[in-house]
Design a protein around this motif. Structure first.
Motif, PDB file in Angstrom:
ATOM      1  N   GLY A   1      47.472  65.798  59.809  1.00  0.00           N
ATOM      2  CA  GLY A   1      47.386  67.243  59.945  1.00  0.00           C
ATOM      3  C   GLY A   1      45.991  67.782  59.739  1.00  0.00           C
ATOM      4  O   GLY A   1      45.650  68.859  60.231  1.00  0.00           O
ATOM      5  N   SER A   2      45.175  67.030  58.993  1.00  0.00           N
ATOM      6  CA  SER A   2      43.806  67.453  58.697  1.00  0.00           C
ATOM      7  C   SER A   2      42.976  66.206  58.411  1.00  0.00           C
ATOM      8  O   SER A   2      43.525  65.193  57.943  1.00  0.00           O
TER       9      SER A   2
ATOM     10  N   ARG B   1      48.091  74.406  63.047  1.00  0.00           N
ATOM     11  CA  ARG B   1      46.798  74.870  63.587  1.00  0.00           C
ATOM     12  C   ARG B   1      46.614  74.503  65.058  1.00  0.00           C
ATOM     13  O   ARG B   1      45.933  75.210  65.794  1.00  0.00           O
TER      14      ARG B   1
ATOM     15  N   SER C   1      41.269  65.899  56.008  1.00  0.00           N
ATOM     16  CA  SER C   1      41.341  65.677  54.562  1.00  0.00           C
ATOM     17  C   SER C   1      42.443  64.674  54.196  1.00  0.00           C
ATOM     18  O   SER C   1      42.501  64.185  53.069  1.00  0.00           O
ATOM     19  N   ASP C   2      43.308  64.340  55.164  1.00  0.00           N
ATOM     20  CA  ASP C   2      44.362  63.334  54.941  1.00  0.00           C
ATOM     21  C   ASP C   2      43.853  61.908  55.203  1.00  0.00           C
ATOM     22  O   ASP C   2      44.605  60.937  55.031  1.00  0.00           O
TER      23      ASP C   2
ATOM     24  N   ALA D   1      50.966  61.982  59.049  1.00  0.00           N
ATOM     25  CA  ALA D   1      50.571  62.216  57.660  1.00  0.00           C
ATOM     26  C   ALA D   1      50.199  63.675  57.499  1.00  0.00           C
ATOM     27  O   ALA D   1      49.355  64.189  58.244  1.00  0.00           O
ATOM     28  N   ALA D   2      50.839  64.349  56.547  1.00  0.00           N
ATOM     29  CA  ALA D   2      50.505  65.761  56.329  1.00  0.00           C
ATOM     30  C   ALA D   2      50.867  66.172  54.912  1.00  0.00           C
ATOM     31  O   ALA D   2      51.761  65.587  54.286  1.00  0.00           O
ATOM     32  N   GLY D   3      50.155  67.176  54.426  1.00  0.00           N
ATOM     33  CA  GLY D   3      50.421  67.680  53.080  1.00  0.00           C
ATOM     34  C   GLY D   3      50.891  69.119  53.114  1.00  0.00           C
ATOM     35  O   GLY D   3      51.018  69.720  54.178  1.00  0.00           O
ATOM     36  N   MET D   4      51.169  69.649  51.940  1.00  0.00           N
ATOM     37  CA  MET D   4      51.634  71.037  51.747  1.00  0.00           C
ATOM     38  C   MET D   4      52.955  71.287  52.504  1.00  0.00           C
ATOM     39  O   MET D   4      53.867  70.502  52.370  1.00  0.00           O
TER      40      MET D   4
END
Ligand code: RP5
Length: 162
Positions: A9-10, A40, A12-13, A63-66
Protein backbone atom coordinates in the motif's frame (compact mmCIF):
# COMPACT_ATOMS: atom_id res chain seq x y z
CA UNK A 1 6.52 -20.95 -13.66
CA UNK A 2 3.76 -18.53 -12.70
CA UNK A 3 4.81 -15.29 -10.99
CA UNK A 4 3.92 -14.02 -7.53
CA UNK A 5 2.61 -10.45 -7.55
CA UNK A 6 3.47 -8.48 -4.43
CA UNK A 7 1.57 -5.24 -3.92
CA UNK A 8 2.21 -2.90 -0.99
CA UNK A 9 0.00 0.00 0.00
CA UNK A 10 2.96 2.31 0.58
CA UNK A 11 6.72 2.19 0.18
CA UNK A 12 6.80 2.43 3.99
CA UNK A 13 5.70 -1.25 3.93
CA UNK A 14 8.92 -2.25 2.13
CA UNK A 15 10.79 -3.73 5.15
CA UNK A 16 7.98 -6.28 5.53
CA UNK A 17 7.75 -6.93 1.80
CA UNK A 18 11.52 -7.40 1.64
CA UNK A 19 11.18 -10.54 3.80
CA UNK A 20 8.76 -11.98 1.23
CA UNK A 21 11.04 -11.01 -1.66
CA UNK A 22 14.07 -12.63 0.01
CA UNK A 23 12.12 -15.86 0.52
CA UNK A 24 10.85 -15.97 -3.07
CA UNK A 25 14.40 -15.32 -4.31
CA UNK A 26 15.78 -18.16 -2.22
CA UNK A 27 13.33 -20.54 -3.95
CA UNK A 28 13.95 -19.10 -7.41
CA UNK A 29 10.30 -18.08 -7.76
CA UNK A 30 9.65 -15.18 -10.18
CA UNK A 31 7.91 -12.14 -8.74
CA UNK A 32 6.95 -8.53 -9.42
CA UNK A 33 6.65 -5.85 -6.75
CA UNK A 34 4.43 -2.74 -7.00
CA UNK A 35 3.17 0.06 -4.79
CA UNK A 36 -0.59 0.46 -5.33
CA UNK A 37 -2.90 1.66 -2.61
CA UNK A 38 -6.53 0.62 -2.15
CA UNK A 39 -7.27 4.20 -1.11
CA UNK A 40 -4.72 6.42 -2.88
CA UNK A 41 -4.59 4.61 -6.25
CA UNK A 42 -7.70 2.39 -6.24
CA UNK A 43 -7.97 2.21 -10.04
CA UNK A 44 -4.40 1.02 -10.53
CA UNK A 45 -4.76 -1.56 -7.74
CA UNK A 46 -7.99 -2.92 -9.26
CA UNK A 47 -6.57 -2.92 -12.78
CA UNK A 48 -3.51 -4.86 -11.69
CA UNK A 49 -5.63 -7.54 -9.99
CA UNK A 50 -8.09 -7.74 -12.89
CA UNK A 51 -5.29 -8.44 -15.38
CA UNK A 52 -3.04 -10.49 -13.09
CA UNK A 53 -4.10 -13.95 -14.28
CA UNK A 54 -3.66 -13.14 -17.97
CA UNK A 55 -0.34 -11.46 -17.13
CA UNK A 56 1.13 -14.71 -15.82
CA UNK A 57 0.59 -14.40 -12.07
CA UNK A 58 -0.43 -17.43 -9.99
CA UNK A 59 -0.78 -15.82 -6.57
CA UNK A 60 -1.01 -12.26 -5.22
CA UNK A 61 0.40 -10.99 -1.93
CA UNK A 62 -0.89 -7.70 -0.52
CA UNK A 63 0.89 -5.88 2.30
CA UNK A 64 -0.84 -2.94 3.96
CA UNK A 65 -1.20 -1.26 7.32
CA UNK A 66 -3.82 0.78 9.19
CA UNK A 67 -7.29 0.43 7.53
CA UNK A 68 -5.77 -2.29 5.35
CA UNK A 69 -8.25 -2.85 2.52
CA UNK A 70 -5.67 -3.64 -0.15
CA UNK A 71 -5.82 -7.45 -0.03
CA UNK A 72 -9.61 -7.38 -0.10
CA UNK A 73 -9.70 -4.83 -2.92
CA UNK A 74 -7.42 -7.07 -5.01
CA UNK A 75 -9.41 -10.20 -4.13
CA UNK A 76 -12.55 -8.44 -5.32
CA UNK A 77 -11.09 -8.33 -8.84
CA UNK A 78 -9.60 -11.81 -9.32
CA UNK A 79 -10.07 -15.51 -8.65
CA UNK A 80 -6.33 -15.94 -8.04
CA UNK A 81 -5.52 -16.71 -4.41
CA UNK A 82 -4.73 -13.52 -2.47
CA UNK A 83 -2.56 -13.55 0.64
CA UNK A 84 -2.78 -10.57 2.98
CA UNK A 85 0.02 -9.30 5.20
CA UNK A 86 -1.27 -6.93 7.88
CA UNK A 87 1.53 -4.41 8.55
CA UNK A 88 2.11 -2.97 11.99
CA UNK A 89 1.63 0.78 12.38
CA UNK A 90 2.24 2.91 15.44
CA UNK A 91 -1.23 3.60 16.77
CA UNK A 92 -2.75 0.11 17.15
CA UNK A 93 0.27 -2.21 16.76
CA UNK A 94 -1.15 -3.82 13.61
CA UNK A 95 -4.42 -5.04 15.13
CA UNK A 96 -6.22 -2.52 12.90
CA UNK A 97 -4.60 -3.98 9.76
CA UNK A 98 -5.08 -7.57 10.95
CA UNK A 99 -8.82 -7.16 11.41
CA UNK A 100 -9.23 -5.15 8.19
CA UNK A 101 -7.41 -7.84 6.23
CA UNK A 102 -8.81 -11.01 7.78
CA UNK A 103 -12.50 -10.13 8.20
CA UNK A 104 -13.54 -10.59 4.58
CA UNK A 105 -17.15 -11.19 3.62
CA UNK A 106 -18.14 -14.66 2.46
CA UNK A 107 -17.32 -15.18 -1.22
CA UNK A 108 -14.13 -13.09 -1.28
CA UNK A 109 -11.44 -14.92 0.69
CA UNK A 110 -8.09 -13.46 1.72
CA UNK A 111 -5.57 -15.86 3.29
CA UNK A 112 -4.22 -13.67 6.07
CA UNK A 113 -0.83 -14.29 7.68
CA UNK A 114 0.48 -12.86 10.96
CA UNK A 115 1.12 -9.15 11.51
CA UNK A 116 4.33 -8.37 9.56
CA UNK A 117 4.39 -12.01 8.35
CA UNK A 118 6.27 -11.41 5.11
CA UNK A 119 8.18 -14.69 5.19
CA UNK A 120 5.10 -16.83 5.72
CA UNK A 121 3.20 -14.97 3.00
CA UNK A 122 5.93 -15.91 0.55
CA UNK A 123 6.10 -19.51 1.79
CA UNK A 124 2.33 -19.86 1.44
CA UNK A 125 2.48 -18.49 -2.10
CA UNK A 126 5.25 -20.99 -2.91
CA UNK A 127 3.16 -23.82 -1.44
CA UNK A 128 0.30 -22.82 -3.73
CA UNK A 129 2.54 -22.78 -6.81
CA UNK A 130 4.12 -26.07 -5.72
CA UNK A 131 0.78 -27.86 -6.12
CA UNK A 132 1.56 -28.01 -9.83
CA UNK A 133 5.37 -27.92 -9.68
CA UNK A 134 7.19 -31.02 -8.40
CA UNK A 135 10.59 -29.31 -8.27
CA UNK A 136 9.25 -26.52 -6.09
CA UNK A 137 7.49 -29.04 -3.88
CA UNK A 138 10.81 -30.91 -3.37
CA UNK A 139 12.52 -27.63 -2.38
CA UNK A 140 9.80 -26.95 0.21
CA UNK A 141 10.22 -30.44 1.68
CA UNK A 142 14.00 -29.95 1.85
CA UNK A 143 13.56 -26.63 3.65
CA UNK A 144 11.16 -28.14 6.19
CA UNK A 145 13.62 -30.94 6.89
CA UNK A 146 16.52 -28.51 7.27
CA UNK A 147 14.47 -26.22 9.57
CA UNK A 148 13.68 -29.23 11.76
CA UNK A 149 17.35 -30.23 11.82
CA UNK A 150 18.29 -26.73 13.01
CA UNK A 151 15.86 -26.97 15.92
CA UNK A 152 17.05 -30.46 16.88
CA UNK A 153 20.67 -29.23 16.92
CA UNK A 154 19.63 -26.42 19.25
CA UNK A 155 17.78 -28.92 21.44
CA UNK A 156 20.90 -31.03 21.61
CA UNK A 157 23.10 -28.05 22.57
CA UNK A 158 20.68 -26.79 25.21
CA UNK A 159 20.20 -30.16 26.87
CA UNK A 160 23.99 -30.77 26.90
CA UNK A 161 24.98 -27.35 28.22
CA UNK A 162 22.28 -26.35 30.68
C1 RP5 B 1 -1.36 1.97 4.37
O1 RP5 B 1 -1.11 3.02 5.23
C2 RP5 B 1 -0.01 1.53 3.89
O2 RP5 B 1 -0.04 0.19 3.52
C3 RP5 B 1 0.89 1.79 5.06
O3 RP5 B 1 1.08 0.64 5.86
C4 RP5 B 1 0.12 2.83 5.87
C5 RP5 B 1 0.85 4.15 6.00
O4 RP5 B 1 1.21 4.62 4.72
P1 RP5 B 1 2.19 5.86 4.57
O5 RP5 B 1 1.46 7.03 5.19
O6 RP5 B 1 3.46 5.51 5.29
O7 RP5 B 1 2.42 6.04 3.08
O8 RP5 B 1 -2.19 2.31 3.32
Amino acid sequence: MKKVGIIMGSDSDLPIVQKAVDTLKSFGVPYEVHVYSAHRTPLEAAQFAKNAEQNGFGVLIAAAGMAAHLAGALAAQTTLPVIGIPCKSNALEGIDALLSTVQMPSGVPVATVAINGGTNAALLSIQILALSDAELSAKLKAKKASDAETVLKKDNEITKNI
